[in-house]
Design a protein around this motif. Sequence first.
Motif, PDB file in Angstrom:
ATOM      1  N   ALA A  32       5.549  39.053  47.565  1.00  0.00           N
ATOM      2  CA  ALA A  32       3.990  38.925  47.394  1.00  0.00           C
ATOM      3  C   ALA A  32       3.453  39.095  45.961  1.00  0.00           C
ATOM      4  O   ALA A  32       4.268  39.800  45.369  1.00  0.00           O
ATOM      5  N   GLU A  33       2.348  38.732  45.725  1.00  0.00           N
ATOM      6  CA  GLU A  33       2.012  38.931  44.418  1.00  0.00           C
ATOM      7  C   GLU A  33       1.536  40.325  44.040  1.00  0.00           C
ATOM      8  O   GLU A  33       1.211  40.612  42.855  1.00  0.00           O
ATOM      9  N   GLY A  34       1.546  41.334  45.382  1.00  0.00           N
ATOM     10  CA  GLY A  34       1.373  42.786  44.810  1.00  0.00           C
ATOM     11  C   GLY A  34       0.467  43.257  45.722  1.00  0.00           C
ATOM     12  O   GLY A  34      -0.261  42.560  46.532  1.00  0.00           O
ATOM     13  N   ARG A  35       0.373  44.740  45.807  1.00  0.00           N
ATOM     14  CA  ARG A  35      -0.425  45.372  46.905  1.00  0.00           C
ATOM     15  C   ARG A  35      -2.033  45.182  46.618  1.00  0.00           C
ATOM     16  O   ARG A  35      -2.657  44.988  47.734  1.00  0.00           O
ATOM     17  N   GLY A 307       8.462  40.549  32.424  1.00  0.00           N
ATOM     18  CA  GLY A 307       9.058  41.746  32.393  1.00  0.00           C
ATOM     19  C   GLY A 307       9.875  42.132  33.294  1.00  0.00           C
ATOM     20  O   GLY A 307      10.341  41.264  34.288  1.00  0.00           O
ATOM     21  N   ALA A 308       9.872  43.445  33.577  1.00  0.00           N
ATOM     22  CA  ALA A 308      10.985  43.907  34.652  1.00  0.00           C
ATOM     23  C   ALA A 308      10.501  45.245  35.104  1.00  0.00           C
ATOM     24  O   ALA A 308       9.633  45.939  34.282  1.00  0.00           O
ATOM     25  N   GLY A 321       3.556  34.427  35.003  1.00  0.00           N
ATOM     26  CA  GLY A 321       4.967  34.332  35.205  1.00  0.00           C
ATOM     27  C   GLY A 321       5.492  35.326  36.287  1.00  0.00           C
ATOM     28  O   GLY A 321       4.743  35.511  37.352  1.00  0.00           O
ATOM     29  N   VAL A 322       6.833  35.649  36.313  1.00  0.00           N
ATOM     30  CA  VAL A 322       7.153  36.659  37.175  1.00  0.00           C
ATOM     31  C   VAL A 322       7.810  37.891  36.483  1.00  0.00           C
ATOM     32  O   VAL A 322       7.979  37.818  35.554  1.00  0.00           O
ATOM     33  N   ILE A 334       3.306  37.093  39.091  1.00  0.00           N
ATOM     34  CA  ILE A 334       1.935  37.912  38.751  1.00  0.00           C
ATOM     35  C   ILE A 334       0.598  37.053  39.190  1.00  0.00           C
ATOM     36  O   ILE A 334       0.829  35.833  38.879  1.00  0.00           O
ATOM     37  N   PRO A 335      -0.351  37.552  39.842  1.00  0.00           N
ATOM     38  CA  PRO A 335      -1.164  36.659  39.989  1.00  0.00           C
ATOM     39  C   PRO A 335      -2.090  36.376  39.035  1.00  0.00           C
ATOM     40  O   PRO A 335      -2.079  37.100  37.927  1.00  0.00           O
TER      41      PRO A 335
END
Length: 377
Positions: A32-35, A307-308, A321-322, A334-335
């Motif tokens: 998912a895109e994040g919390r 990134g990471a 991107g991702v 990343i949204p």
Amino acid sequence: MAVVIVGLCGLLAGCAENAGPVVAEAVPPMAAEGRTGWTALPKSPLSPREAVLGLWTGREVLLIGGSDAAPCPPSASCVGDPTPLTDGAAYDPATTRWRKIADSPVPLTGGEGAVIDGTAYVLPPDGGGLLAYRIDGDVWARLPVPFGGGYYLLAAGDRLVAYLGSEENGGGKDYIFDPRTATWSALPADPLNPAFDRAMAWSGSELVLFDHEAVPNPGSEKPTLTRAATLDLAAGSWRRLPDSEILGTGPWLAAGGELVSPILDSADGGEVNGWGRSYPYGGSVTPATGSWSDLPKPPVGDTGSAGARTDDTAVYFGSEGVVLDTTTGTWQRIPTIPGGDVTHRTVVAAGVRMLVFGGASWDATPTVVDDAWIWTP
């Protein structure tokens, strides 16, 4: 924790020919895109600007300097801002509060920075000395350096490393600074012959050098693959690692016993002097053993990396991107940041959170902006 700002355009472009995205294979769906998605921050004390130096202190994001000149169109060649800014601000994600900080002694647009034990060290783009900002005292100092331009900064535990980015125009020494004694010392000469695209990373116990061998017409007949060596600072001895099968020399994230470079581009040498296959820019290495590994396969359709991260730290070099979650080996999207088309944002890893500030807006009349956003993966 230290955040090092590196000239990524040079590192990623390097001497690559026919660079292109990795061909993705079918993999499980992306995370998912994040919390929380992106959250707009309260208005900062800074005016609209771009090219801001951003650093993470472990508690606050420092934003220093920048340019408030009219932005340069992407396809144009423009003269640099003759009057860069000196003011700065700090943002605390825990309290969601901004504070002004003392002005830098010199104007800054970008530059190199690292944070060690409550002091932010900044190397201006012209290399004319080192600036030290003591965070708790809100005071700047100037420190002499034994080198000129072309150097990058890295926090190596409780010491600061300054390393030369290229030896193409002649060799030079790398240096280490001890904040306790305020003294510089030359590092032992590395075992790799003259090189370009030099980058260093801190594994947590050793200094790791990555580079490309300086040869005539690099990449014209065969790929210029990344070499590596480690330095034990206590013993003062280097150890050569096996050469890699990747093209990039960073940026790197320390994740457990590995260093991970999450770049998803690749190159094959082109049609005229092709290399027979594609070589990736990114990968991971275990310095203790010298073992190299491929990155996890990227999600289909999302091949741009930003990134990471681990559980508590990250390296970010873009806001689209991702992002690779090294704890699960999966990529996270990343949204999209609200607010229209903005480029040249300052991107800072605040722990695992991503904070972006400023940039150039192209929605109507080109202008610099002062908005700030934060994303929690």
